[in-house]
Design a protein around this motif. Structure first.
Motif, PDB file in Angstrom:
ATOM      1  N   GLY A 190      55.102  29.454  26.597  1.00  0.00           N
ATOM      2  CA  GLY A 190      53.667  29.685  26.783  1.00  0.00           C
ATOM      3  C   GLY A 190      52.702  28.973  27.757  1.00  0.00           C
ATOM      4  N   VAL A 191      53.280  27.850  27.974  1.00  0.00           N
ATOM      5  CA  VAL A 191      52.427  27.011  28.997  1.00  0.00           C
ATOM      6  C   VAL A 191      52.373  27.591  30.469  1.00  0.00           C
ATOM      7  N   VAL A 192      53.625  28.381  30.720  1.00  0.00           N
ATOM      8  CA  VAL A 192      53.786  29.274  31.990  1.00  0.00           C
ATOM      9  C   VAL A 192      52.840  30.154  31.895  1.00  0.00           C
ATOM     10  N   PHE A 193      52.562  31.076  30.545  1.00  0.00           N
ATOM     11  CA  PHE A 193      51.472  32.231  30.683  1.00  0.00           C
ATOM     12  C   PHE A 193      50.142  31.469  30.798  1.00  0.00           C
ATOM     13  N   VAL A 194      49.810  30.528  30.175  1.00  0.00           N
ATOM     14  CA  VAL A 194      48.425  29.942  30.338  1.00  0.00           C
ATOM     15  C   VAL A 194      47.986  29.376  31.649  1.00  0.00           C
ATOM     16  N   ALA A 195      48.949  28.932  32.409  1.00  0.00           N
ATOM     17  CA  ALA A 195      48.691  28.304  33.599  1.00  0.00           C
ATOM     18  C   ALA A 195      48.875  29.360  34.469  1.00  0.00           C
ATOM     19  N   ALA A 196      49.566  30.575  34.610  1.00  0.00           N
ATOM     20  CA  ALA A 196      49.575  31.614  35.650  1.00  0.00           C
ATOM     21  C   ALA A 196      48.234  32.326  35.133  1.00  0.00           C
ATOM     22  N   GLY A 197      47.830  32.890  34.105  1.00  0.00           N
ATOM     23  CA  GLY A 197      46.605  33.628  33.833  1.00  0.00           C
ATOM     24  C   GLY A 197      45.489  32.573  34.161  1.00  0.00           C
ATOM     25  N   LEU A 198      45.155  31.619  33.937  1.00  0.00           N
ATOM     26  CA  LEU A 198      43.975  30.849  34.585  1.00  0.00           C
ATOM     27  C   LEU A 198      44.086  30.974  36.018  1.00  0.00           C
ATOM     28  N   ALA A 199      45.156  30.706  36.774  1.00  0.00           N
ATOM     29  CA  ALA A 199      44.958  30.793  38.350  1.00  0.00           C
ATOM     30  C   ALA A 199      44.774  32.166  38.626  1.00  0.00           C
ATOM     31  N   LEU A 200      45.202  33.218  38.137  1.00  0.00           N
ATOM     32  CA  LEU A 200      45.073  34.641  38.465  1.00  0.00           C
ATOM     33  C   LEU A 200      43.444  35.070  38.251  1.00  0.00           C
ATOM     34  N   CYS A 201      43.113  34.575  37.185  1.00  0.00           N
ATOM     35  CA  CYS A 201      41.538  35.019  37.109  1.00  0.00           C
ATOM     36  C   CYS A 201      40.552  34.250  37.823  1.00  0.00           C
ATOM     37  N   LEU A 202      41.267  33.387  38.493  1.00  0.00           N
ATOM     38  CA  LEU A 202      39.970  32.795  39.454  1.00  0.00           C
ATOM     39  C   LEU A 202      39.960  33.593  40.641  1.00  0.00           C
ATOM     40  N   VAL A 203      40.989  34.306  40.798  1.00  0.00           N
ATOM     41  CA  VAL A 203      40.951  35.238  42.036  1.00  0.00           C
ATOM     42  C   VAL A 203      40.477  36.604  42.125  1.00  0.00           C
ATOM     43  N   VAL A 204      40.573  36.993  40.768  1.00  0.00           N
ATOM     44  CA  VAL A 204      39.761  38.198  40.470  1.00  0.00           C
ATOM     45  C   VAL A 204      38.305  38.309  40.663  1.00  0.00           C
ATOM     46  N   ARG A 205      38.072  39.435  41.263  1.00  0.00           N
ATOM     47  CA  ARG A 205      36.492  39.610  41.302  1.00  0.00           C
ATOM     48  C   ARG A 205      35.857  40.078  40.437  1.00  0.00           C
ATOM     49  N   ASP A 206      34.428  39.900  39.968  1.00  0.00           N
ATOM     50  CA  ASP A 206      33.703  40.474  39.037  1.00  0.00           C
ATOM     51  C   ASP A 206      33.347  41.990  39.254  1.00  0.00           C
ATOM     52  N   THR A 207      32.956  42.865  38.017  1.00  0.00           N
ATOM     53  CA  THR A 207      33.056  44.385  38.261  1.00  0.00           C
ATOM     54  C   THR A 207      31.775  44.815  37.868  1.00  0.00           C
ATOM     55  N   ALA A 208      30.559  43.831  38.149  1.00  0.00           N
ATOM     56  CA  ALA A 208      29.255  44.362  37.544  1.00  0.00           C
ATOM     57  C   ALA A 208      28.743  45.095  38.555  1.00  0.00           C
ATOM     58  N   ALA A 209      29.138  45.436  39.779  1.00  0.00           N
ATOM     59  CA  ALA A 209      28.521  46.175  40.504  1.00  0.00           C
ATOM     60  C   ALA A 209      29.143  47.618  40.455  1.00  0.00           C
ATOM     61  N   HIS A 210      30.383  47.752  39.984  1.00  0.00           N
ATOM     62  CA  HIS A 210      31.047  48.777  39.567  1.00  0.00           C
ATOM     63  C   HIS A 210      30.232  49.505  38.468  1.00  0.00           C
ATOM     64  N   VAL A 211      30.051  48.764  37.288  1.00  0.00           N
ATOM     65  CA  VAL A 211      29.232  49.515  36.272  1.00  0.00           C
ATOM     66  C   VAL A 211      27.935  49.847  36.743  1.00  0.00           C
ATOM     67  N   ALA A 212      27.233  49.016  37.545  1.00  0.00           N
ATOM     68  CA  ALA A 212      26.277  49.639  38.161  1.00  0.00           C
ATOM     69  C   ALA A 212      25.959  51.018  38.862  1.00  0.00           C
ATOM     70  N   LEU A 213      27.277  51.132  39.610  1.00  0.00           N
ATOM     71  CA  LEU A 213      27.667  52.449  40.163  1.00  0.00           C
ATOM     72  C   LEU A 213      27.688  53.549  39.381  1.00  0.00           C
ATOM     73  N   GLU A 214      28.460  53.157  38.380  1.00  0.00           N
ATOM     74  CA  GLU A 214      28.724  54.220  37.318  1.00  0.00           C
ATOM     75  C   GLU A 214      27.514  54.877  36.672  1.00  0.00           C
ATOM     76  N   VAL A 215      26.576  53.858  36.320  1.00  0.00           N
ATOM     77  CA  VAL A 215      25.451  54.186  35.498  1.00  0.00           C
ATOM     78  C   VAL A 215      24.408  54.990  36.423  1.00  0.00           C
ATOM     79  N   ALA A 216      24.730  54.891  37.703  1.00  0.00           N
ATOM     80  CA  ALA A 216      23.648  55.561  38.711  1.00  0.00           C
ATOM     81  C   ALA A 216      24.352  57.119  38.671  1.00  0.00           C
ATOM     82  N   GLN A 217      25.765  57.022  38.620  1.00  0.00           N
ATOM     83  CA  GLN A 217      26.132  58.155  38.842  1.00  0.00           C
ATOM     84  C   GLN A 217      26.581  59.060  37.724  1.00  0.00           C
ATOM     85  N   HIS A 218      25.969  58.632  36.176  1.00  0.00           N
ATOM     86  CA  HIS A 218      26.463  59.092  35.134  1.00  0.00           C
ATOM     87  C   HIS A 218      25.539  60.432  34.950  1.00  0.00           C
TER      88      HIS A 218
END
Length: 429
Positions: A190-218
């Motif tokens: 499990g140590v491997v999963f925690v280390a890899a998950g934490l490292a990868l989620c630091l690279v992922v971009r937030d999706t707030a702008a995608h939500v805003a676009l879908e609200v505008a198109q709804h």
């Protein structure tokens, strides 16, 4: 997906233009898939070994006491799911994702070396918090990225990644337990999963702008004064809206099954002579099929609708429980066939339920609706462990499996009565 005329396309925090769609966001989507492999792998540590640790390492004699770790996990994950929807109104999804991984850091170490059962239970509270935040955010972020036309596929890929990892880890821990003992080696992966998950989620971009676009198109704007808060959405999702109510009860019973098999199957099949490796195979096969099947069933739900898969999937699961008892004279065959039916049935149900909730929820309150649905769904873990513990202590393990079959079939019939299709979203190109 194009922005309608007269609507300004939002940009993300770095000024990049935002578009909805799987192809348009394939890199971020793929990163989130890998993150969810790590999320599933962490909870997969417990599928084979922890119920046996309770009896063999700590000497617990009550099945309810053994299953207490599942109750702790289910309650904390359910409450975190519910809070996660509300927290997205105050914090970015990425912030919550990172927080979930930080909370999960102590879990594998506690499972490996905790000197008392109470600390194992406490570790499962942390694991529930970790899973509630990380899994909630990965599924929300994938739905944000792809838009309405590919929700079934997005949720299918998300759940496939997570539950395939659950199953593969269950098989691996069973093998490691056979060769190295129940602790600490199987849990330390499990140590491997925690280390890899934490490292990868630091690279992922937030999706707030995608939500805003879908609200505008709804195509259905919010009505004036419509309450999008957690309290109103909880009531709407839990009982006011017929389809959302149907999805919530089906999700609860589905995870009741999972919580029940999590605790009961290792004890049932070891009582009938199977070793740790065989039990690990049975416990791993179920979520592996559950996971891999969703790559197809999620996409299928975009084409044929959510309801057919939900109803038939619950009935297939009920058959799986019947087979576990009917063939128990041949325990390995009983376990494998039961795992196959439970895995396929759950694969049919899981992405279709999440997509159905997303279909019936406006983007402005969708995170709260998904949080509410996931609250009821993961209450099922605690309910399954509680029901299993009480029934197993009073009537035996066989009666517990029979009760699961009856409840599952009844839930499928309720889903058939209550859930309707959201056809305008299913016809999106």
């Amino acid at each position: 997906m194009k922005t309608p005329p007269g609507t300004t396309a939002p940009s993300d925090a770095a000024g990049r233009p935002v578009r909805l769609g799987l192809r348009e966001n394939r890199l971020q989507f793929t990163l989130l898939v890998v993150v969810n492999i790590c999320v599933g792998g962490l909870v997969g540590l417990e599928r084979t070994t922890v119920p046996l640790i309770g009896g063999r390492v700590f000497g617990l004699t009550s099945d309810l006491a053994v299953f207490s770790f599942i109750i702790a996990f289910g309650v904390s994950k359910a409450l975190t799911n519910l809070a996660a929807g509300a927290l997205t109104a105050r914090f970015r999804r990425k912030q919550l994702l990172v927080t979930g991984w930080l909370i999960g850091i102590p879990v594998p170490f506690a499972l490996a070396w905790a000197p008392s059962w109470g600390l194992i239970v406490a570790a499962n509270v942390l694991l529930g918090l970790n899973q509630g935040l990380t899994w909630s955010m990965t599924v929300n972020m994938k739905i944000d990225l792809v838009g309405p036309a590919r929700r079934g596929l997005a949720t299918g890929l998300n759940e496939a990644a997570g539950y395939t990892a659950v199953g593969a880890t269950a098989v691996l821990t069973g093998y490691l337990a056979t060769t190295h003992g129940l602790r600490p080696v199987p849990e330390l992966i499990g140590v491997v999963f925690v280390a890899a998950g934490l490292a990868l989620c630091l690279v992922v971009r937030d999706t707030a702008a995608h939500v805003a676009l879908e609200v505008a198109q709804h195509d259905k704007p919010l009505t004036t004064g419509e309450d999008t808060g957690l309290k109103a959405t909880f009531a709407r999702t839990s009982w006011h809206d017929r389809s959302l109510r149907g999805a919530s009860q089906a999700g609860l019973v589905n995870n009741l099954n999972d919580g029940l098999t999590w605790g009961v199957f290792p004890l049932l099949f070891t009582d009938h002579g199977l070793g740790l490796a065989a039990v690990g195979l049975i416990k791993g096969l179920y979520p592996i099929l559950w996971g891999l099947g969703q790559t197809y069933t999620g996409h299928l739900s975009d084409r044929v609708g959510r309801k057919p898969l939900i109803v038939s999937g619950m009935l297939v699961q009920a058959v799986g429980f019947v087979l576990a008892l009917a063939l128990l004279g041949h325990p390995l065959l009983a376990g494998i066939l039961s795992a196959v039916f439970l895995g396929i049935g759950t694969a049919m149900v899981y992405p279709a339920l999440i997509a159905s909730v997303s279909d019936h929820a406006h983007p402005a309150w969708r995170a709260n609706a998904l949080g509410t649905y996931r609250f009821w769904r993961d209450v099922g873990y605690a309910a399954g462990a509680l029901v299993a513990g009480v029934l197993a202590d009073t009537l035996g393990l066989n009666a517990t499996v029979i009760a699961a079959a009856v409840l599952t079939a009844a839930s499928g019939l309720l889903a058939a009565r209550w859930i309707s299709e959201h056809r305008t979203l299913r016809t999106c190109p």
